[in-house]
Every structure is written in C-alpha cells, then in structure tokens.
Design a protein around this motif. Structure first.
Motif, PDB file in Angstrom:
ATOM      1  N   THR A 278       0.831  -1.206   0.000  1.00 44.72           N
ATOM      2  CA  THR A 278       0.000   0.000   0.000  1.00 44.72           C
ATOM      3  C   THR A 278       0.864   1.254   0.000  1.00 44.72           C
ATOM      4  N   ASP A 307      -5.978   4.037  -5.444  1.00 45.86           N
ATOM      5  CA  ASP A 307      -6.262   3.348  -4.183  1.00 45.86           C
ATOM      6  C   ASP A 307      -6.927   1.996  -4.416  1.00 45.86           C
ATOM      7  N   SER A 308      -7.844   1.953  -5.400  1.00 46.11           N
ATOM      8  CA  SER A 308      -8.539   0.700  -5.692  1.00 46.11           C
ATOM      9  C   SER A 308      -7.570  -0.337  -6.233  1.00 46.11           C
ATOM     10  N   ARG A 311      -5.541  -1.603  -3.385  1.00 39.82           N
ATOM     11  CA  ARG A 311      -6.326  -2.470  -2.513  1.00 39.82           C
ATOM     12  C   ARG A 311      -6.442  -3.868  -3.145  1.00 39.82           C
ATOM     13  N   ASP A 315      -5.090  -7.304  -1.483  1.00 34.73           N
ATOM     14  CA  ASP A 315      -5.969  -8.461  -1.303  1.00 34.73           C
ATOM     15  C   ASP A 315      -5.353  -9.696  -1.961  1.00 34.73           C
TER      16      ASP A 315
END
Ligand SMILES: [Zn+2]
Length: 329
Positions: A278, A307-308, A311, A315
């Motif tokens: 991140t 950001d997506s 993320r 994940d």
C-alpha cells in the motif's frame, strides 16, 4: 607485488557423494522434497574456488577430485607431495542433525592449535566471508583435525554454515551463495599473498526493461541486495542496492520482485527486504486511464483509482500469488 603463479593452493572438498558419506547431509527438507548431501555444496564451492584462483593466476591442486569419499590420509598426502603452499578445506557444519530445538548458525575457520600462518590466513578469510550473505561469524576454532594437523603447509578447514539450520541448509543449493563463498575465499588468498584480486569480467546479462510500469508496492532493503537480469540466480548484474534503500516494485513473480529498470531482486524468504503493497501517493500521473489488475494471469478487476488498484493488489497478496501484473487497458 607478488606473483600469484609462484603459489600452489590445495583445494579439498569435504566428504563424498557416491557413496554418500554417512550422516553428512541435511535433515529432510520438505520444501524441496529431499536431503542435501554436504559434499554437494563442498564440491560446488571447491570448483568455483579453483576457477577464481586460476583466473587470478594461482596454481591449484585438488586433493579429492572424484565423487568418492577420499580418505583423509590421501588428501593430506596429495597436498604434501605437491608441496602446496596453502591448504583450504571446504565443509558445512552440523549440530544435532535436526531442524528442531537449538539451531546454531554461521561460519567458522578451523585450524591447528599451533596457529601461526594458518591463523593469519583464517582471520583474513573470515573478514571476507562476513562481507557477503549475512551470517554469524563464529570465528577461528583451534582444534585437532586430521587434515590441518598433518598437512605441512598453512591449512584451514572452513565450515561455511550449518546443515541443520533451516535457512542455511537452503543456502547450500543457492548457486549465488556457492559462488559468493568461493569469491570471498579467493579474495582472502589474494590478500594473504599480496596479490590484487581480479574481478570476473562484467556479466553478459542484459536487463530487459519492461513496458508495464505501474507500481505494485515498495521494497525497503534489510541488507545490501544483489540484483539480477532475470528472475533466477546466476544472472546477477553489477548493481547492489544498499541496506535501508527503498525501491518501487512493478511485478512479483515466484518470490522475485521487478524494479523500475527491469532488474529483479529475490525476497530470499523475506530476509532481503520488507515489501509494502500500500502506498498513499499516486504512482501514475496518467489519471483517467483504466488499469487492469491480473493475478496469476487472470484479471481480478479494472480500476481508475490508484487506491482501488493498490487495494486489489493487497488483497491478492494475501494468497501468495505467483504473479501480479497491472496493465493499462
Ligand atoms: Zn564436513
């Protein structure tokens, strides 16, 4: 300046492969599905060391040139008859033969209790061995060993790690570690005789910069880290990233992390660097474009927001994927 060609170095790779010297192997290693015989490492390092010494002008003699477990008396006689100037024996240590319980680690130099020139060479060599892969320096050990007691020249037996230490056991089959040990011992021989060490010719490996340049995270080096042209050992390029330095990562594949220039760094079981997937700031100025995130070749999403994307990468990383890619759509 001394002439390297005036010296004959006896190289002794401990034990044998066929038949395998009993007990001289690692415990069973689950991750590779086999044992590693001690001689598999010793032999590889001895071969690299001979190559290094010859390139630097030294003469060499092998005391155990076959795969058989050559008797110690034969090894000593070979070195004595050849009137070798220095005797170097390559070994890998063992504590209790299991990965469980107390697991000592590190390298040591074993010499005859009389010390002398053997001690001088041992200390020089330990100094070089501390410069490579981070390992504990166990120092000079004075003890009665056949090969160091009966050879007539300065003699040092090196234990370059522990077979029953889980991390060091895997180093035994790491080609870059084998080569590094050989290089450091060769540098020690050069220093001992006052010969300038010649580095190997610049590697022919060429880094291939990739078109895909979307950051997947950052790596912060936990020690000086060697870089590679391809995601495999043996393809090192002359770039070392210093401990503490931070580098952007653009792709992850089987434990290899690709840098901006296209070169790779190995995670080495998390010992080389900390990876952070991140990141707050924008990696790409190119706003508005849609980027696809692929995990093991399969698209997991297409996003506009940085950001997506990050993320999705975070994940995906939870499942230890083999490969993560971010592509412009
Ligand atoms: Zn041994």
């Amino acid at each position: 300046m001394t002439e390297a060609s005036n010296y004959l170095i006896a190289i002794d790779d401990g034990h044998g492969l066929a038949p395998l010297t009993p007990g001289k192997r690692t415990p069973f290693i689950q991750s590779i599905g086999r044992f590693i015989p001690e001689n598999e490492f010793n032999k590889a390092v001895a071969a690299y060391l001979i190559k290094e010494l010859k390139r630097n002008g030294f003469n060499t003699v092998e005391t155990a040139p076959t795969d058989f477990d050559t008797p110690l008396s034969t090894r000593v006689n070979t070195a004595n008859k050849a009137r070798a100037d220095l005797f170097i024996s390559i070994h890998y240590n063992a504590f209790d033969g299991t990965f469980e319980g107390r697991n000592p680690e590190g390298f040591s130099a074993h010499i005859d209790p009389s010390g002398g020139k053997s001690e001088k060479f041992a200390k020089i060599a330990l100094g070089h061995l501390t410069k490579g892969t981070v390992q504990k320096n166990r120092g000079v050990v004075k003890q009665q060993l056949y090969v160091t007691a009966y050879t007539k020249m300065p003699a040092v037996l090196f234990e370059l790690g522990f077979m029953d230490h889980s991390r060091e056991a895997l180093l035994m089959i790491d080609k870059s570690f084998q080569q590094e040990c050989a290089r450091e011992l060769a540098m020690a021989v050069c220093e001992y005789y006052g010969v300038t060490y010649k580095t190997e010719k610049e590697t022919p490996y060429v880094i291939q910069p990739s078109g895909k340049q979307t950051k997947v995270g950052e790596a912060i080096m936990l020690r000086d880290v060697q870089t590679y042209a391809r995601p495999e050992f043996g393809t090192q390029v002359p770039i070392v990233i210093k401990k503490g330095a931070k580098r952007n990562i653009y792709e992850i594949e089987n434990g290899w992390y690709r840098l901006y220039g296209g070169e790779y760094i190995p995670s080495s079981y998390g010992k080389n660097f900390t990876f952070i997937a991140t990141k707050k700031e924008q990696a790409i100025k190119n706003e508005g474009s849609i980027r696809r995130v692929l995990v093991n070749g399969k698209q997991v999403g297409a996003f506009k927001e940085e950001d997506s994307i990050l993320r999705a990468i975070s994940d995906a990383l939870k499942d230890s994927p083999q490969k993560i890619e971010v592509e412009e759509k």
